[in-house]
Design a protein around this motif. Structure first.
Motif, PDB file in Angstrom:
ATOM      1  N   ILE A  22      12.737   1.565   3.111  1.00 50.53           N
ATOM      2  CA  ILE A  22      11.392   1.918   3.584  1.00 50.53           C
ATOM      3  C   ILE A  22      10.479   0.706   3.528  1.00 50.53           C
ATOM      4  CG2 ILE A  22       9.408   3.422   3.222  1.00 50.53           C
ATOM      5  CD1 ILE A  22      11.925   4.896   4.120  1.00 50.53           C
ATOM      6  N   TYR A  23      10.486   0.030   2.375  1.00 47.50           N
ATOM      7  CA  TYR A  23       9.681  -1.174   2.200  1.00 47.50           C
ATOM      8  C   TYR A  23      10.593  -2.323   1.786  1.00 47.50           C
ATOM      9  CZ  TYR A  23       5.584   1.875   2.327  1.00 47.50           C
ATOM     10  OH  TYR A  23       4.630   2.768   2.718  1.00 47.50           O
ATOM     11  N   LYS A  24      10.483  -3.435   2.477  1.00 50.85           N
ATOM     12  CA  LYS A  24      11.357  -4.577   2.199  1.00 50.85           C
ATOM     13  C   LYS A  24      10.947  -5.324   0.945  1.00 50.85           C
ATOM     14  CE  LYS A  24      12.375  -5.334   7.116  1.00 50.85           C
ATOM     15  NZ  LYS A  24      12.250  -6.279   8.262  1.00 50.85           N
ATOM     16  N   ASN A  25       9.656  -5.252   0.605  1.00 53.65           N
ATOM     17  CA  ASN A  25       9.175  -6.020  -0.541  1.00 53.65           C
ATOM     18  C   ASN A  25       7.900  -5.393  -1.105  1.00 53.65           C
ATOM     19  OD1 ASN A  25       7.025  -6.931   1.210  1.00 53.65           O
ATOM     20  ND2 ASN A  25       8.495  -8.407   2.055  1.00 53.65           N
ATOM     21  N   ASP A  26       7.433  -5.953  -2.200  1.00 54.10           N
ATOM     22  CA  ASP A  26       6.234  -5.434  -2.860  1.00 54.10           C
ATOM     23  C   ASP A  26       5.009  -5.520  -1.963  1.00 54.10           C
ATOM     24  OD1 ASP A  26       7.745  -4.952  -5.099  1.00 54.10           O
ATOM     25  OD2 ASP A  26       7.006  -6.682  -6.231  1.00 54.10           O
ATOM     26  N   ALA A  27       4.931  -6.576  -1.165  1.00 51.54           N
ATOM     27  CA  ALA A  27       3.766  -6.765  -0.304  1.00 51.54           C
ATOM     28  C   ALA A  27       3.610  -5.600   0.667  1.00 51.54           C
ATOM     29  CB  ALA A  27       3.873  -8.087   0.456  1.00 51.54           C
ATOM     30  N   GLU A  28       4.703  -5.156   1.269  1.00 51.93           N
ATOM     31  CA  GLU A  28       4.645  -4.025   2.197  1.00 51.93           C
ATOM     32  C   GLU A  28       4.273  -2.738   1.463  1.00 51.93           C
ATOM     33  OE1 GLU A  28       8.245  -3.620   4.389  1.00 51.93           O
ATOM     34  OE2 GLU A  28       8.016  -5.526   5.464  1.00 51.93           O
ATOM     35  N   TYR A  29       4.856  -2.543   0.298  1.00 54.10           N
ATOM     36  CA  TYR A  29       4.589  -1.342  -0.510  1.00 54.10           C
ATOM     37  C   TYR A  29       3.109  -1.255  -0.892  1.00 54.10           C
ATOM     38  CZ  TYR A  29       4.728   1.442  -4.892  1.00 54.10           C
ATOM     39  OH  TYR A  29       4.489   2.349  -5.904  1.00 54.10           O
ATOM     40  N   PHE A  30       2.575  -2.344  -1.426  1.00 51.23           N
ATOM     41  CA  PHE A  30       1.181  -2.320  -1.883  1.00 51.23           C
ATOM     42  C   PHE A  30       0.190  -2.332  -0.725  1.00 51.23           C
ATOM     43  CE2 PHE A  30       2.855  -3.682  -6.092  1.00 51.23           C
ATOM     44  CZ  PHE A  30       2.261  -2.677  -6.841  1.00 51.23           C
ATOM     45  N   ALA A  31       0.603  -2.809   0.438  1.00 51.76           N
ATOM     46  CA  ALA A  31      -0.304  -2.783   1.588  1.00 51.76           C
ATOM     47  C   ALA A  31      -0.675  -1.351   1.947  1.00 51.76           C
ATOM     48  CB  ALA A  31       0.348  -3.478   2.782  1.00 51.76           C
ATOM     49  N   HIS A  32       0.296  -0.436   1.887  1.00 54.74           N
ATOM     50  CA  HIS A  32       0.009   0.963   2.201  1.00 54.74           C
ATOM     51  C   HIS A  32      -0.742   1.648   1.062  1.00 54.74           C
ATOM     52  CE1 HIS A  32       3.072   1.636   5.703  1.00 54.74           C
ATOM     53  NE2 HIS A  32       2.126   0.775   5.987  1.00 54.74           N
ATOM     54  N   ILE A  33      -0.486   1.236  -0.181  1.00 59.35           N
ATOM     55  CA  ILE A  33      -1.264   1.776  -1.308  1.00 59.35           C
ATOM     56  C   ILE A  33      -2.722   1.342  -1.179  1.00 59.35           C
ATOM     57  CG2 ILE A  33      -1.627   1.600  -3.801  1.00 59.35           C
ATOM     58  CD1 ILE A  33       1.387   1.616  -4.149  1.00 59.35           C
ATOM     59  N   ALA A  34      -2.939   0.082  -0.835  1.00 59.28           N
ATOM     60  CA  ALA A  34      -4.307  -0.416  -0.667  1.00 59.28           C
ATOM     61  C   ALA A  34      -5.040   0.350   0.430  1.00 59.28           C
ATOM     62  CB  ALA A  34      -4.286  -1.910  -0.344  1.00 59.28           C
ATOM     63  N   LYS A  35      -4.359   0.640   1.514  1.00 56.88           N
ATOM     64  CA  LYS A  35      -4.974   1.413   2.608  1.00 56.88           C
ATOM     65  C   LYS A  35      -5.394   2.792   2.112  1.00 56.88           C
ATOM     66  CE  LYS A  35      -4.097   2.923   7.387  1.00 56.88           C
ATOM     67  NZ  LYS A  35      -4.326   4.376   7.218  1.00 56.88           N
ATOM     68  N   ALA A  36      -4.560   3.431   1.318  1.00 57.59           N
ATOM     69  CA  ALA A  36      -4.889   4.748   0.774  1.00 57.59           C
ATOM     70  C   ALA A  36      -6.104   4.676  -0.139  1.00 57.59           C
ATOM     71  CB  ALA A  36      -3.687   5.315   0.020  1.00 57.59           C
ATOM     72  N   TYR A  37      -6.188   3.646  -0.963  1.00 58.60           N
ATOM     73  CA  TYR A  37      -7.343   3.488  -1.854  1.00 58.60           C
ATOM     74  C   TYR A  37      -8.616   3.214  -1.062  1.00 58.60           C
ATOM     75  CZ  TYR A  37      -4.992   3.636  -6.408  1.00 58.60           C
ATOM     76  OH  TYR A  37      -4.323   4.033  -7.541  1.00 58.60           O
ATOM     77  N   ARG A  38      -8.512   2.411  -0.020  1.00 55.39           N
ATOM     78  CA  ARG A  38      -9.700   2.158   0.814  1.00 55.39           C
ATOM     79  C   ARG A  38     -10.215   3.457   1.418  1.00 55.39           C
ATOM     80  NH1 ARG A  38      -6.692  -2.499   2.433  1.00 55.39           N
ATOM     81  NH2 ARG A  38      -5.992  -1.446   4.328  1.00 55.39           N
ATOM     82  N   GLU A  39      -9.309   4.282   1.888  1.00 53.23           N
ATOM     83  CA  GLU A  39      -9.702   5.562   2.491  1.00 53.23           C
ATOM     84  C   GLU A  39     -10.328   6.483   1.447  1.00 53.23           C
ATOM     85  OE1 GLU A  39      -6.074   5.479   5.829  1.00 53.23           O
ATOM     86  OE2 GLU A  39      -5.986   6.843   4.108  1.00 53.23           O
TER      87      GLU A  39
END
Length: 399
Positions: free
Chosen positions: A174-191
């Motif tokens: 689903i996610y190749k690395n931590d950067a991809e994983y946290f990018a979607h977490i950051a989007k959720a927190y922004r929302e």
């Protein structure tokens, strides 16, 4: 001691961390709900009744920054990952799924770890529903309109399950690395932050004991043995924060709470001063204030506060939420004075009065990070909160 009112973050000199002891009627009702012996509406009614009363306890103690005591949660970190699409509950997960160098995981391992419920990322992460907006609105009904900006919402740290599970935290298909994983977490927190702001929230506290673990020799040693670069991982977590924090409106305060564990028997999980992380903690994470554990020697000295920049503030947790004995006000005042004096020796030129104006006072942690709560009485909790406000009034003229 006194100081002119230049203080912006947090809103008040006397703070509390967020969680408060739940009354027996609420604990019993939640047990009944878990057993499907009552409806969600019946549970909600008892939560509302209990929250209304705990708001009065805070007011009577002189605490102006109000919370719901986290009465609608079981654990302090509930809210984000259990509501995030793409996360899957793993009941009774085996020890092999956890990183044993994480201090609280190791602590439970000592107590015959036989598995624990946890959450793992198995799909693309998306925020399809609010995390805390309902809790904020639920508290809003019990405060005056002018008190709404004073409500503080406590939220889970973005790296909570990542540190605990390491390479097991997400499916690499689903996610190749931590950067991809946290990018979607950051989007959720922004929302979530945007929706909380729209509802009237102006004060958020992120609860993150994990950052304090980076001060623990035991975890750093365990990471090194497993080939984990602790500095690089800390940088990853700082970036995770800074991918969503700058998006907040200018009139919203976001603080970061660090402690070393607050389990029901008063147990902590790690030790070590903030010295190892102070420069990055205070200067690289884009928050407004820091709620810091400082009630015992395990938190180290005030020396790391020298790295606190002039535009930020620190809330010093010099009062215990675990021990029933009340601290002496004169001793508390001396400790705050010592902290301010220490700050004058830092890289920024500031007077003792200016340093003092960057400080506030609080308990070192909440009174119930989990539903059962710490082993102190409701009466002692109320006295501790009153002690916070009385001490603040003797230190600051604007308290």
């Amino acid at each position: 001691m006194s100081s002119q009112s230049l203080h912006l973050f947090p809103p008040f000199r006397a703070e509390h961390i967020g969680s408060l002891k739940r009354p027996k009627i609420l604990l019993d009702q939640r047990v009944a709900f878990d057993k499907k012996e009552c409806t969600p509406q019946e549970l909600r009614a008892v939560e509302d009744q209990s929250i209304q009363k705990i708001v009065d306890v805070q007011r009577q103690a002189g605490i102006k920054t109000l919370t719901d005591g986290e009465f609608r949660r079981h654990m302090f970190f509930d809210g984000v990952f259990d509501n995030l699409e793409g996360m899957t509950l793993v009941p009774d997960a085996p020890a092999s799924l956890f990183k044993m160098y994480v201090p609280d995981v190791a602590g439970f391992q000592v107590r015959d770890f036989k598995g624990a419920d946890t959450w793992i990322c198995t799909g693309k992460l998306r925020r399809t529903k609010p995390f805390y907006v309902d809790q904020f609105n639920g508290l809003k009904q019990f405060v005056k309109p002018e008190e709404v900006p004073h409500i503080k919402v406590t939220i889970c740290a973005p790296e909570w399950f990542h540190l605990r599970h390491g390479e097991h935290a997400y499916n690499t298909e689903i996610y190749k690395n931590d950067a991809e994983y946290f990018a979607h977490i950051a989007k959720a927190y922004r929302e979530e932050i945007a929706d909380l702001y729209a509802a009237g929230c102006r004060n958020i506290q992120i609860d993150d004991p994990l950052l304090a673990y980076f001060c623990a020799e035991s975890m750093l040693k365990g990471m090194k043995e497993e080939g984990v670069d602790s500095e690089a991982l800390l940088d990853t977590y700082i970036k995770a924060y800074n991918d969503f924090l700058p998006a907040r409106p200018k009139d919203m305060t976001i603080g970061l709470h660090l402690c070393r564990g607050n389990f029901k028997d008063g147990r902590h999980f790690s030790e070590g001063g903030y010295d190892r992380i102070a420069v990055k903690l205070f200067n690289e994470i884009d928050v407004d204030c820091y709620y810091l554990e400082y009630d015992t020697a395990r938190a180290g000295t005030f020396e790391p506060l020298q790295f606190l920049p002039p535009h930020k503030s620190a809330v010093l947790g010099v009062i215990s939420s675990k021990l029933s004995q009340l601290e002496d006000i004169s001793s508390l005042k001396k400790r705050i004075d010592e902290a301010a004096e220490t700050m004058t020796r830092g890289q920024w030129k500031r007077t003792k009065e200016e340093a003092l104006n960057q400080l506030s006072i609080s308990p070192q942690c909440g009174f119930a990070s989990h539903s059962e709560g710490n082993v102190i009485s409701d009466e002692v909790m109320a006295k501790k909160l009153k002690l916070v406000s009385e001490t603040a009034k003797q230190i600051w003229t604007d308290a």
